[in-house]
Design a protein around this motif. Structure first.
Motif, PDB file in Angstrom:
ATOM      1  N   ASN A  23      20.854  24.471   5.228  1.00  0.00           N
ATOM      2  CA  ASN A  23      20.820  23.957   3.859  1.00  0.00           C
ATOM      3  C   ASN A  23      19.482  24.224   3.188  1.00  0.00           C
ATOM      4  OD1 ASN A  23      23.426  23.033   4.084  1.00  0.00           O
ATOM      5  ND2 ASN A  23      22.843  20.930   4.545  1.00  0.00           N
ATOM      6  N   VAL A  24      18.405  24.078   3.936  1.00  0.00           N
ATOM      7  CA  VAL A  24      17.078  24.366   3.388  1.00  0.00           C
ATOM      8  C   VAL A  24      16.974  25.857   3.048  1.00  0.00           C
ATOM      9  CG1 VAL A  24      14.616  24.459   3.948  1.00  0.00           C
ATOM     10  CG2 VAL A  24      15.944  22.420   4.496  1.00  0.00           C
ATOM     11  N   GLY A  25      17.504  26.719   3.890  1.00  0.00           N
ATOM     12  CA  GLY A  25      17.486  28.156   3.613  1.00  0.00           C
ATOM     13  C   GLY A  25      18.269  28.513   2.367  1.00  0.00           C
ATOM     14  N   VAL A  26      19.429  27.919   2.192  1.00  0.00           N
ATOM     15  CA  VAL A  26      20.236  28.169   0.997  1.00  0.00           C
ATOM     16  C   VAL A  26      19.514  27.646  -0.245  1.00  0.00           C
ATOM     17  CG1 VAL A  26      22.389  27.547  -0.176  1.00  0.00           C
ATOM     18  CG2 VAL A  26      22.434  28.247   2.204  1.00  0.00           C
ATOM     19  N   ALA A  27      18.903  26.475  -0.147  1.00  0.00           N
ATOM     20  CA  ALA A  27      18.174  25.912  -1.285  1.00  0.00           C
ATOM     21  C   ALA A  27      17.005  26.802  -1.692  1.00  0.00           C
ATOM     22  CB  ALA A  27      17.682  24.508  -0.954  1.00  0.00           C
ATOM     23  N   ILE A  28      16.264  27.297  -0.725  1.00  0.00           N
ATOM     24  CA  ILE A  28      15.135  28.186  -1.029  1.00  0.00           C
ATOM     25  C   ILE A  28      15.634  29.477  -1.666  1.00  0.00           C
ATOM     26  CG2 ILE A  28      13.334  29.606   0.046  1.00  0.00           C
ATOM     27  CD1 ILE A  28      12.871  27.280   1.990  1.00  0.00           C
ATOM     28  N   SER A  29      16.741  30.020  -1.179  1.00  0.00           N
ATOM     29  CA  SER A  29      17.302  31.244  -1.757  1.00  0.00           C
ATOM     30  C   SER A  29      17.741  31.030  -3.202  1.00  0.00           C
ATOM     31  CB  SER A  29      18.492  31.723  -0.928  1.00  0.00           C
ATOM     32  OG  SER A  29      18.104  32.015   0.381  1.00  0.00           O
ATOM     33  N   LEU A  30      18.387  29.904  -3.475  1.00  0.00           N
ATOM     34  CA  LEU A  30      18.829  29.613  -4.835  1.00  0.00           C
ATOM     35  C   LEU A  30      17.648  29.412  -5.777  1.00  0.00           C
ATOM     36  CD1 LEU A  30      21.856  27.243  -4.204  1.00  0.00           C
ATOM     37  CD2 LEU A  30      21.909  29.579  -5.066  1.00  0.00           C
ATOM     38  N   ILE A  31      16.634  28.723  -5.317  1.00  0.00           N
ATOM     39  CA  ILE A  31      15.442  28.520  -6.142  1.00  0.00           C
ATOM     40  C   ILE A  31      14.765  29.853  -6.428  1.00  0.00           C
ATOM     41  CG2 ILE A  31      13.114  27.525  -6.124  1.00  0.00           C
ATOM     42  CD1 ILE A  31      14.349  25.108  -4.652  1.00  0.00           C
ATOM     43  N   ALA A  32      14.687  30.721  -5.433  1.00  0.00           N
ATOM     44  CA  ALA A  32      14.083  32.041  -5.632  1.00  0.00           C
ATOM     45  C   ALA A  32      14.879  32.851  -6.653  1.00  0.00           C
ATOM     46  CB  ALA A  32      13.992  32.788  -4.304  1.00  0.00           C
ATOM     47  N   LEU A  33      16.200  32.797  -6.588  1.00  0.00           N
ATOM     48  CA  LEU A  33      17.033  33.521  -7.544  1.00  0.00           C
ATOM     49  C   LEU A  33      16.818  33.000  -8.964  1.00  0.00           C
ATOM     50  CD1 LEU A  33      19.330  35.582  -8.025  1.00  0.00           C
ATOM     51  CD2 LEU A  33      20.914  33.689  -7.686  1.00  0.00           C
ATOM     52  N   VAL A  34      16.763  31.699  -9.116  1.00  0.00           N
ATOM     53  CA  VAL A  34      16.538  31.113 -10.439  1.00  0.00           C
ATOM     54  C   VAL A  34      15.168  31.513 -10.976  1.00  0.00           C
ATOM     55  CG1 VAL A  34      16.186  28.912 -11.640  1.00  0.00           C
ATOM     56  CG2 VAL A  34      18.136  29.205 -10.132  1.00  0.00           C
ATOM     57  N   VAL A  35      14.149  31.498 -10.132  1.00  0.00           N
ATOM     58  CA  VAL A  35      12.801  31.883 -10.562  1.00  0.00           C
ATOM     59  C   VAL A  35      12.774  33.344 -10.986  1.00  0.00           C
ATOM     60  CG1 VAL A  35      10.443  32.266  -9.720  1.00  0.00           C
ATOM     61  CG2 VAL A  35      11.602  30.113  -9.251  1.00  0.00           C
ATOM     62  N   ILE A  36      13.444  34.218 -10.260  1.00  0.00           N
ATOM     63  CA  ILE A  36      13.480  35.641 -10.614  1.00  0.00           C
ATOM     64  C   ILE A  36      14.178  35.848 -11.953  1.00  0.00           C
ATOM     65  CG2 ILE A  36      14.510  37.868  -9.975  1.00  0.00           C
ATOM     66  CD1 ILE A  36      13.923  37.099  -7.042  1.00  0.00           C
ATOM     67  N   VAL A  37      15.328  35.199 -12.149  1.00  0.00           N
ATOM     68  CA  VAL A  37      16.070  35.355 -13.405  1.00  0.00           C
ATOM     69  C   VAL A  37      15.258  34.801 -14.573  1.00  0.00           C
ATOM     70  CG1 VAL A  37      18.124  34.594 -14.662  1.00  0.00           C
ATOM     71  CG2 VAL A  37      18.338  35.433 -12.330  1.00  0.00           C
ATOM     72  N   LEU A  38      14.655  33.639 -14.417  1.00  0.00           N
ATOM     73  CA  LEU A  38      13.839  33.075 -15.490  1.00  0.00           C
ATOM     74  C   LEU A  38      12.617  33.949 -15.780  1.00  0.00           C
ATOM     75  CD1 LEU A  38      13.937  29.244 -14.751  1.00  0.00           C
ATOM     76  CD2 LEU A  38      15.007  30.468 -16.634  1.00  0.00           C
ATOM     77  N   GLY A  39      12.005  34.487 -14.746  1.00  0.00           N
ATOM     78  CA  GLY A  39      10.857  35.375 -14.941  1.00  0.00           C
ATOM     79  C   GLY A  39      11.233  36.636 -15.693  1.00  0.00           C
ATOM     80  N   LEU A  40      12.332  37.257 -15.307  1.00  0.00           N
ATOM     81  CA  LEU A  40      12.774  38.462 -16.011  1.00  0.00           C
ATOM     82  C   LEU A  40      13.128  38.165 -17.461  1.00  0.00           C
ATOM     83  CD1 LEU A  40      14.981  40.144 -13.266  1.00  0.00           C
ATOM     84  CD2 LEU A  40      12.777  40.928 -14.122  1.00  0.00           C
ATOM     85  N   THR A  41      13.780  37.038 -17.700  1.00  0.00           N
ATOM     86  CA  THR A  41      14.128  36.649 -19.062  1.00  0.00           C
ATOM     87  C   THR A  41      12.873  36.410 -19.882  1.00  0.00           C
ATOM     88  OG1 THR A  41      16.160  35.649 -18.267  1.00  0.00           O
ATOM     89  CG2 THR A  41      15.404  34.978 -20.444  1.00  0.00           C
ATOM     90  N   PHE A  42      11.907  35.713 -19.320  1.00  0.00           N
ATOM     91  CA  PHE A  42      10.657  35.436 -20.037  1.00  0.00           C
ATOM     92  C   PHE A  42       9.934  36.729 -20.389  1.00  0.00           C
ATOM     93  CE2 PHE A  42       6.091  34.471 -20.027  1.00  0.00           C
ATOM     94  CZ  PHE A  42       6.053  33.549 -21.057  1.00  0.00           C
ATOM     95  N   VAL A  43       9.854  37.656 -19.449  1.00  0.00           N
ATOM     96  CA  VAL A  43       9.169  38.929 -19.705  1.00  0.00           C
ATOM     97  C   VAL A  43       9.916  39.727 -20.767  1.00  0.00           C
ATOM     98  CG1 VAL A  43       8.605  41.163 -18.673  1.00  0.00           C
ATOM     99  CG2 VAL A  43       8.047  39.053 -17.466  1.00  0.00           C
ATOM    100  N   LYS A  44      11.228  39.747 -20.711  1.00  0.00           N
ATOM    101  CA  LYS A  44      12.010  40.502 -21.690  1.00  0.00           C
ATOM    102  C   LYS A  44      11.835  39.920 -23.088  1.00  0.00           C
ATOM    103  CE  LYS A  44      16.572  42.272 -22.672  1.00  0.00           C
ATOM    104  NZ  LYS A  44      17.939  42.389 -22.260  1.00  0.00           N
ATOM    105  N   VAL A  45      11.840  38.615 -23.209  1.00  0.00           N
ATOM    106  CA  VAL A  45      11.715  37.979 -24.520  1.00  0.00           C
ATOM    107  C   VAL A  45      10.305  38.155 -25.070  1.00  0.00           C
ATOM    108  CG1 VAL A  45      11.713  35.733 -25.683  1.00  0.00           C
ATOM    109  CG2 VAL A  45      13.587  36.359 -24.183  1.00  0.00           C
ATOM    110  N   THR A  46       9.286  37.993 -24.245  1.00  0.00           N
ATOM    111  CA  THR A  46       7.916  38.066 -24.751  1.00  0.00           C
ATOM    112  C   THR A  46       7.458  39.493 -25.009  1.00  0.00           C
ATOM    113  OG1 THR A  46       7.046  37.988 -22.499  1.00  0.00           O
ATOM    114  CG2 THR A  46       7.180  35.907 -23.701  1.00  0.00           C
ATOM    115  N   ARG A  47       7.957  40.458 -24.296  1.00  0.00           N
ATOM    116  CA  ARG A  47       7.519  41.841 -24.489  1.00  0.00           C
ATOM    117  C   ARG A  47       8.530  42.694 -25.243  1.00  0.00           C
ATOM    118  NH1 ARG A  47       4.514  43.701 -18.931  1.00  0.00           N
ATOM    119  NH2 ARG A  47       3.124  41.934 -18.827  1.00  0.00           N
TER     120      ARG A  47
END
Length: 64
Positions: free
Chosen positions: A16-40
């Motif tokens: 469960n901890v492994g799945v939670a870390i994977s989901l958090i990493a995916l959300v961080v990647i998607v939010l990061g890409l969205t932020f970079v796309k919007v700002t640049r």
């Protein structure tokens, strides 16, 4: 009340901890890409496809 933890509970917790870390990493990647796309992106790069011709997005023809 019996409170003995079995080995399977420890394995489930680890999984469960492994799945939670994977989901958090995916959300961080998607939010990061969205932020970079919007700002640049700039104003012109953020225009979407809405089935309308915009002169700013067309290229001039070579022969005219």
């Amino acid at each position: 009340m019996i409170r003995a933890e079995h080995e399977i509970h420890q394995r489930r917790l680890g999984r469960n901890v492994g799945v939670a870390i994977s989901l958090i990493a995916l959300v961080v990647i998607v939010l990061g890409l969205t932020f970079v796309k919007v700002t640049r992106g700039g104003i012109g790069a953020m225009e979407g496809f809405d089935h309308a011709v915009r002169p700013a997005m067309t290229t001039p023809e070579a022969g005219n």
